[in-house]
Scaffold this motif. Sequence first.
Motif, PDB file in Angstrom:
ATOM      1  N   LEU A 110       0.770  -1.320  -0.037  1.00  0.00           N
ATOM      2  CA  LEU A 110      -0.313  -0.159   0.097  1.00  0.00           C
ATOM      3  C   LEU A 110       0.914   1.044   0.077  1.00  0.00           C
ATOM      4  N   PHE A 111       1.821   1.198   0.845  1.00  0.00           N
ATOM      5  CA  PHE A 111       2.672   2.293   1.098  1.00  0.00           C
ATOM      6  C   PHE A 111       3.780   2.527   0.004  1.00  0.00           C
ATOM      7  N   LEU A 112       4.496   1.475  -0.202  1.00  0.00           N
ATOM      8  CA  LEU A 112       5.863   1.740  -1.059  1.00  0.00           C
ATOM      9  C   LEU A 112       5.745   1.072  -2.503  1.00  0.00           C
ATOM     10  N   VAL A 113       5.577  -0.199  -2.329  1.00  0.00           N
ATOM     11  CA  VAL A 113       5.688  -0.644  -3.724  1.00  0.00           C
ATOM     12  C   VAL A 113       4.217  -1.281  -4.272  1.00  0.00           C
ATOM     13  N   ASP A 114       3.761  -0.430  -5.046  1.00  0.00           N
ATOM     14  CA  ASP A 114       2.407  -0.732  -5.495  1.00  0.00           C
ATOM     15  C   ASP A 114       2.268  -2.184  -6.397  1.00  0.00           C
ATOM     16  N   LYS A 115       3.075  -2.194  -7.292  1.00  0.00           N
ATOM     17  CA  LYS A 115       2.965  -3.252  -8.262  1.00  0.00           C
ATOM     18  C   LYS A 115       3.602  -4.508  -7.928  1.00  0.00           C
ATOM     19  N   THR A 116       4.406  -4.600  -7.110  1.00  0.00           N
ATOM     20  CA  THR A 116       4.793  -6.064  -6.553  1.00  0.00           C
ATOM     21  C   THR A 116       3.742  -6.725  -5.947  1.00  0.00           C
ATOM     22  N   PRO A 117       3.539  -8.123  -6.630  1.00  0.00           N
ATOM     23  CA  PRO A 117       2.672  -8.942  -6.044  1.00  0.00           C
ATOM     24  C   PRO A 117       2.784  -9.305  -4.419  1.00  0.00           C
ATOM     25  N   ILE A 120       5.070 -12.357  -3.802  1.00  0.00           N
ATOM     26  CA  ILE A 120       6.494 -12.329  -3.831  1.00  0.00           C
ATOM     27  C   ILE A 120       7.211 -11.718  -2.439  1.00  0.00           C
ATOM     28  N   LEU A 124       9.393 -14.109  -0.310  1.00  0.00           N
ATOM     29  CA  LEU A 124      11.000 -13.413   0.332  1.00  0.00           C
ATOM     30  C   LEU A 124      11.286 -13.218   1.527  1.00  0.00           C
ATOM     31  N   ARG A 266       9.813  12.828   2.369  1.00  0.00           N
ATOM     32  CA  ARG A 266       9.136  11.320   2.248  1.00  0.00           C
ATOM     33  C   ARG A 266       9.391  10.788   3.252  1.00  0.00           C
ATOM     34  N   LEU A 267       9.138  11.062   4.501  1.00  0.00           N
ATOM     35  CA  LEU A 267       9.559  10.624   5.795  1.00  0.00           C
ATOM     36  C   LEU A 267       9.105   8.933   5.683  1.00  0.00           C
ATOM     37  N   GLU A 268       8.032   8.613   5.201  1.00  0.00           N
ATOM     38  CA  GLU A 268       7.464   7.255   5.439  1.00  0.00           C
ATOM     39  C   GLU A 268       8.444   6.149   4.936  1.00  0.00           C
TER      40      GLU A 268
END
Lengths: 365, 409
Positions: A110-117, A120, A124, A266-268
């Motif tokens: 939701l907050f960082l990697v939108d397209k990564t399923p 995975i 990982l 972009r502190l988050e």
Amino acid sequence: MENEKLTTSQIFVITVFSILGVDVLVVPHNMVTLVDQDAWISLILGGLLLYIGAIPFLYLLNLYPDKDLPQIILQVAGKWLGRILLLPIIIFVVMYAGMSTRLFAQALKLFLVDKTPIWIMVILLVIVAAYVVYKDVHTMGAVLDILFPISIVTLIILIVLSLQNIEPDRIKPILFRNTKNVLKAIIPGFYHFAGFGAISYFLRYAANRKSACKSYLLGLGVPVFFYVVTTVICIMVFGAPPLKVIVYPTLNLSKSIEFEAAILDRLESFMAVFWISLVFSSLVLFYYSSVRNFSEFFSIPGKYTKYVILAHILMLPIIALLPPSSLYVFELHDKVKYMEVLIGFGIFPIVTVWAAIKKKRGMQQ
Amino acid sequence: MKKAIPPILLLIMIIDLLTLTGCWDRKDIENRGYVLGIAVDSYSPKDTKAKGHEAKKEEFEETETAIGQPIYEMTVQIPIIKRSPSLAASGAGGSSGGNEPKTWQISQVGNAFISMEREMESRTSLTLYYEHLQVLVLSDKVLKDGLHNMVDFFLRHREMRTSVSLFVAEGSAKKILEVVPQEEDHAATYLFELPINADKNSRIAYKHNLGEAMNCLRSGDAFILPRVEASKDEIKITGGALIKDGKMAGWADELDIEVINVMADKYQGGTVIGRLPGSDEGIIIMEVTSSKTKVTPVIKDGELSFDVHVKMKGKYAEQVGVTSGGLVDIEYIKECEKEFAKTIETRCKKTIEKMQKECNVDVFQLNRKVRTQKPAYWEEVKDEWDEIFPNLDINVKADVTIQMIGVMK
């Protein structure tokens, strides 16, 4: 593997990480939904309950200093009854590990990697955790020792920086016509501290048992402190009504901090440091606990432990990916944590009393 | 003898190496369209169609909607970053460089913001990216229809930040973004930086970001958003829009904003004017260095009233209408302090009365004070606050201390 020892500070770190997990992202939302602006009182009371549960538990562990929880249960309650008592613990640990992983992946997506399923990320995380677990207890202690200051310092930075946005008025009125809800929410407040039992798998490796017990009791206070402070800050920054609709208030908190200098714009993403390492650490601990549980439950000898670890690489992602959508994850996560209440105030006391009686009889003979 | 690496370890290492090195969400920086500002206008279908070039543009701006009619017009501002080196060189070196537009405003009409945004993607080669969004300008008509029922997209979208500043434009919001500013490259950045002077000018409304707006909307509190006006190359913050129950309920002028800031204890600095003691024509001015306001709800015989205590400290900054210098002594400064306090009190009373009687908007968020400090009373009156607020007794008392007098007496 057996002669590796954990230092006192490592026991402390393990205690903190076993409780301070992915919940730090959702605690303010969950508690405020139940008790409005008095959520922090319930959390403090829940923290007291944590100690009430943990002290007899520590007594139980000290009755069998060279065994961990599944071994103690099997020894105390016998082969068959012991396995029945162990079963809820097995389910709780493995479900908790799975749900934390899923919640983590969900927030990350939701907050960082939108397209990564999601799968995975889950796989990982589990594989990396598996690698740490595959090494020994000593490695786990060392890894967590490294992660601890980083994540705690980041969390403290977040809290301190949020102070500029607070409006202390928002936490008032305190306990106004709300006492009933506050009392009702003690149990949910307590189950956010789920995981205090994880120490039972590590205490037997402690180099100095007496100081380890002390640092365990001290360590329990850390998550209580951080959960209460985060909740108070969130209430003061957002106010109770908005908190009821913000799913990950702690992350929103980092998004709401602003600086005139653009360097911390972009502190988050920076804040990801603390919660990713928090979740990873608690996953490692629960992973190991689960491996121990299964090994003892099926009486798997030590040399085959690596296959149990391998099996978890498959099992944990499956559990994590079970719920079809994020809303089910929250529901299931809550239900799993209710099991902790059952275990902490059902199974642990039974075993403790049983063990105490057995020990006494043994002494008399 | 050295032990060989166990096969399982090797397997884990290989999997980690293969999967941990890439990035799923990789997006080249030059392919992103950094949205700096968004303007939202309300839209109603036009009768007359434009001709030629304009007609095509209007056609592009339409979004086909499967359900309902287009009601909003959304304009995003993205900076034009020259990608081809030849273009960049001619832009920087050529004499025509100064006249080239530095931003591109894309407009789209529709009834849902996400679909408008996606429709825009069919008109630009860049991927619109909102992490660096700085301002959101809304037209007063949109606000009158309700802020609460259009703002969801901006709160729910993961790239949006709660620190996005909100502004209100009377008439067209798009016009604000079309300003070509003198000191900055982009209108949105210019507008975003304007409120920085709030410590010099107290007539800039104090809180105006998306997060605050959301908090107020959820708690049901009234609040204020700064209003902006634009000329060809300038934007000015002038007054504010009063928002109540998610809808715009009126305008506040600059003097009102000053009082609202005082009442909210968010007064950062500004000037206070007063009459020259013992004169009808001269005026004196104080530069405020610090201000503290305490608002206390008082319940007496079941009647609610408020005590407002304003404490200001400042410098004696200017006297107009008399000869420069020569007036200042301790007695005189005491008189001045009284004059300033009088101005503050009368100004506060005037605005409070306006908010109570004319607008009936509790923009001072007094309801919050009652809710937090007198919860039992609040439980009784929370449903009829609209009737109680206009008749509240609000006593303002101001204390002014002048600490410095400048470089002459």
